[in-house]
Scaffold this motif. Structure first.
Motif, PDB file in Angstrom:
ATOM      1  N   SER A 295       0.831  -1.210   0.000  1.00  0.00           N
ATOM      2  CA  SER A 295       0.000   0.000   0.000  1.00  0.00           C
ATOM      3  C   SER A 295       0.863   1.258   0.000  1.00  0.00           C
ATOM      4  O   SER A 295       0.593   2.217  -0.731  1.00  0.00           O
ATOM      5  N   ARG A 296       1.923   1.266   0.814  1.00  0.00           N
ATOM      6  CA  ARG A 296       2.797   2.437   0.858  1.00  0.00           C
ATOM      7  C   ARG A 296       3.540   2.625  -0.464  1.00  0.00           C
ATOM      8  O   ARG A 296       3.731   3.758  -0.920  1.00  0.00           O
ATOM      9  N   ASP A 299       1.114   4.119  -2.924  1.00  0.00           N
ATOM     10  CA  ASP A 299       0.878   5.518  -2.600  1.00  0.00           C
ATOM     11  C   ASP A 299       2.072   6.380  -3.004  1.00  0.00           C
ATOM     12  O   ASP A 299       1.914   7.504  -3.499  1.00  0.00           O
ATOM     13  N   LYS A 303       2.152   9.525  -5.544  1.00  0.00           N
ATOM     14  CA  LYS A 303       2.653  10.832  -5.083  1.00  0.00           C
ATOM     15  C   LYS A 303       3.799  11.352  -5.949  1.00  0.00           C
ATOM     16  O   LYS A 303       3.973  12.561  -6.108  1.00  0.00           O
ATOM     17  N   ASP A 313      -4.069   9.186 -10.394  1.00  0.00           N
ATOM     18  CA  ASP A 313      -4.439   8.949  -9.001  1.00  0.00           C
ATOM     19  C   ASP A 313      -4.763   7.497  -8.682  1.00  0.00           C
ATOM     20  O   ASP A 313      -5.373   7.203  -7.655  1.00  0.00           O
ATOM     21  N   VAL A 354      -6.716   1.377  -5.838  1.00  0.00           N
ATOM     22  CA  VAL A 354      -6.036   2.252  -4.871  1.00  0.00           C
ATOM     23  C   VAL A 354      -6.113   1.586  -3.501  1.00  0.00           C
ATOM     24  O   VAL A 354      -7.038   0.820  -3.223  1.00  0.00           O
ATOM     25  N   VAL A 477      -2.932   6.348   4.819  1.00  0.00           N
ATOM     26  CA  VAL A 477      -1.781   5.465   4.584  1.00  0.00           C
ATOM     27  C   VAL A 477      -0.509   6.090   5.135  1.00  0.00           C
ATOM     28  O   VAL A 477       0.297   5.440   5.794  1.00  0.00           O
TER      29      VAL A 477
END
Length: 602
Positions: A295-296, A299, A303, A313, A354, A477
């Motif tokens: 998940s990180r 993300d 980003k 996104d 996501v 997150v």
């Protein structure tokens, strides 16, 4: 008893179980088969409980498709928990896993099969052979509908055992006497709007998680933390509530879960350049690293501008290389979800995903047998007589700071069964019902009276939506200390709004507005526990990643921001004064050598 309490209709049972999901029905089966009078309360029909949404599998070291044993499963679970899991409980779960899976098979669970007739097992994130060297096939699966098959199997067995179900009932509050013992619950029958006092020798909470405190969630609308709210209002602390799992593959814009079984079958996460980016972050396990880690990484890709779509996104989950036959055989529900929620044919094109809130690692602190624990005057812990908790609402703690996929269904089976067995042994020594206190139902009746008496106030769902948006913004997150501190203030203000919720519809029959208002009173307990606990933990650990504390992996004292010197401990949140206390993590397994903390790499 007071006049109000004494006027309530009453029912008596040996055991009352709140929640008809996998853990509740696994416990009730043990009890009903032992001949006890068991009542199971559920807000929905039992087979609509949230366990039905679990897709990927049940973790157990059967070794049907690759070399495996419970020691590897134990190591993976400790490492996956980022060393916040209690190693005695983890050992117990991993050793019991094959037994409860074979038992479920004998109940009639329709597992997928290998050509030799053994149970089919697929790889899953964070599950390895030989202590992290390579992925292992450990997830016992029924296509991508494992929770659905499990829940129906348990329901059928409970029907055969003559378990009593109270369908469309909502438990309101625990009934405790002056000694702190739990003697039953108050409950609302939705069909009539009548309130009952349900007395029991033993009460078991199996109410599931509180994932609806977040705006984007894979959780069902019924997951409002009812057991957590009941426990918190009764003075029982909530443990490790800062740790919430974001599942890497929620359908972008919809939040509907796509099982980790997709990646277990070979699906690949790709960024806007079509790159299989997980190879950069986790060279060994790649897309099958644990959920908090994946998940990180997703993300971070978004980003840094490598997200997909016009707004960059989301990430693409690519299954096209698996072939239509494999997808329709192993992932039929995912195929349907792609059509229904993303307008995508996953056999021909990737599906946008996501990270989405999925699972609560914390909950009501318990022993291995499900007995609820509270701090005692000497600084230790004591058991709350007459009260048990199992499943996602409980914190044994086997998941620590991050749960491995497939360990949730396993948790339900192992600890539901263990609690059932322990209650059987205890009830055989309990001859009589304890006397109810005079004010047994006063708290619940006061809550209902306030809603019925109000002439103005906010609509429950407006307050709930503001709460969810606040949690999404301040407990996501990636977290920052400043954002969490602000979240603490916002949630405290929302608690005041919860106390002023109005109810325009005063009718009794199936008054869903009243149910929603009561649910918000449970949501606020879970949300404040989460926000307060998170803001106080000044480190990174598992699902709790705080930008302020991230450090390099070669920092021996704080590997990747984790601070074992100061924070290798469980948090306990107390509702009465919104305060925290702590207790140590049990690093000693039952029979094997401890797994000492180290840097998590994959």
């Amino acid at each position: 008893m007071t006049a109000l309490t004494s006027s309530l209709p009453k029912r008596r049972f040996d055991v009352i179980i709140i929640g008809a999901g996998g853990s509740g029905m696994r416990a009730s089966l043990q009890l009903a088969r032992a001949g006890f009078n068991v009542a199971v309360l559920s807000k929905v029909f039992p087979t609509r409980s949230h366990t039905v949404a679990a897709q990927g599998g049940i973790g157990a070291s059967l070794g049907n498709m690759s070399e495996d044993n419970w020691h590897y499963h134990f190591y993976d679970t400790v490492k996956g928990s980022d060393w916040l899991g209690d190693q005695d409980a983890i050992e117990f779960m991993c050793r019991e896993a094959p037994k409860v899976v074979y038992e479920l098979e004998h109940f009639g669970m329709p597992f997928d099969r290998n050509p030799d007739g053994t149970i089919y097992q697929r790889p899953f994130g964070g599950h390895t052979a030989n202590y992290g060297e390579k992925p292992v096939q450990r997830a016992c699966a029924a296509a991508d509908r494992t929770g659905h098959a499990m829940l129906h199997t348990l329901y059928q067995q409970n029907v055969a055992a003559r378990t009593t179900f109270f369908v469309e009932w909502m438990a309101l509050d625990l009934v405790r006497n002056a000694d702190g013992d739990v003697l039953g619950v108050t409950a609302l029958e939705m069909e009539t709007g009548d309130t009952y006092l349900l007395q029991a020798k033993t009460t078991l909470l199996a109410t599931g998680g509180a994932g609806r405190i977040f705006a984007a969630s894979t959780n069902a609308f019924i997951n409002t933390g009812d057991g957590l709210g009941m426990a918190a209002r009764a003075g029982i602390p909530l443990q490790d509530m800062e740790f919430w799992q974001f599942h890497p593959t929620g359908v972008a814009g919809a939040g509907v879960l796509l099982t980790e079984g997709c990646r277990g079958e070979g699906a690949i996460l790709r960024n806007a350049q079509g790159e299989r980016f997980m190879e950069r972050y986790a060279p060994t396990l790649k897309d099958l690293a644990p959920r908090d880690f994946v998940s990180r990484c997703m993300d971070q890709e978004i980003k840094e501008g490598r997200g997909c779509g016009p707004n960059k996104d989301y990430i693409n989950l690519d299954m096209t290389h698996l072939g239509g036959d494999t997808i329709l055989k192993r992932l039929p529900s995912v195929f349907e979800i792609g059509h229904n929620f993303a307008n995508v044919d996953i056999t021909k094109e990737p599906i946008p995903v996501v990270p989405t809130i999925h699972y609560q690692m914390g909950g009501i602190p318990t022993t291995i047998n499900g007995q609820v624990l509270v701090p005692d005057a000497s600084g230790g812990q004591r058991v709350v007589n007459g009260l048990y908790a199992v499943g996602e609402c409980a914190c044994v703690s086997v998941h620590g700071a991050n749960r491995l996929g497939t360990n949730s269904l396993l948790d339900l089976l192992v600890f539901g069964r263990a609690a059932g067995n322990h209650i059987v042994d205890t009830l055989e020594r309990k001859a009589e019902f304890a006397d109810l206190p005079r004010d047994a139902a006063d708290r619940s009746l006061a809550r209902l009276a306030r809603l019925d008496a109000c002439t103005e106030g906010e609509y429950a769902q407006i307050v709930a939506d503001d709460l969810r948006n606040t949690m999404q913004q301040h407990a996501g997150v990636f977290r920052t200390q400043a954002s969490m501190n602000e979240g603490v203030r916002k949630v405290a203000a929302l608690r005041q709004r919860v106390q002023a919720i109005g109810l325009k519809d005063k009718s009794k029959v199936f008054n869903t507005a009243r149910i929603e208002a009561l649910e918000v009173e449970n949501l606020i307990e879970a949300a404040q526990a989460t926000m307060t606990s998170a803001a106080a933990r000044t480190e990174c650990r598992g699902a709790h990643t705080v930008n302020d504390y991230e450090r390099a992996a070669d920092d021996a004292e704080h590997p990747l921001g984790r601070n074992d010197r100061d924070w290798l401990k469980h948090s306990l949140w107390h509702s009465a004064d919104n305060a925290l206390s702590y207790k140590p993590v049990n690093l000693k397994p039952l029979t094997v050598a401890s797994v000492p903390p180290k840097v998590r790499t994959f």
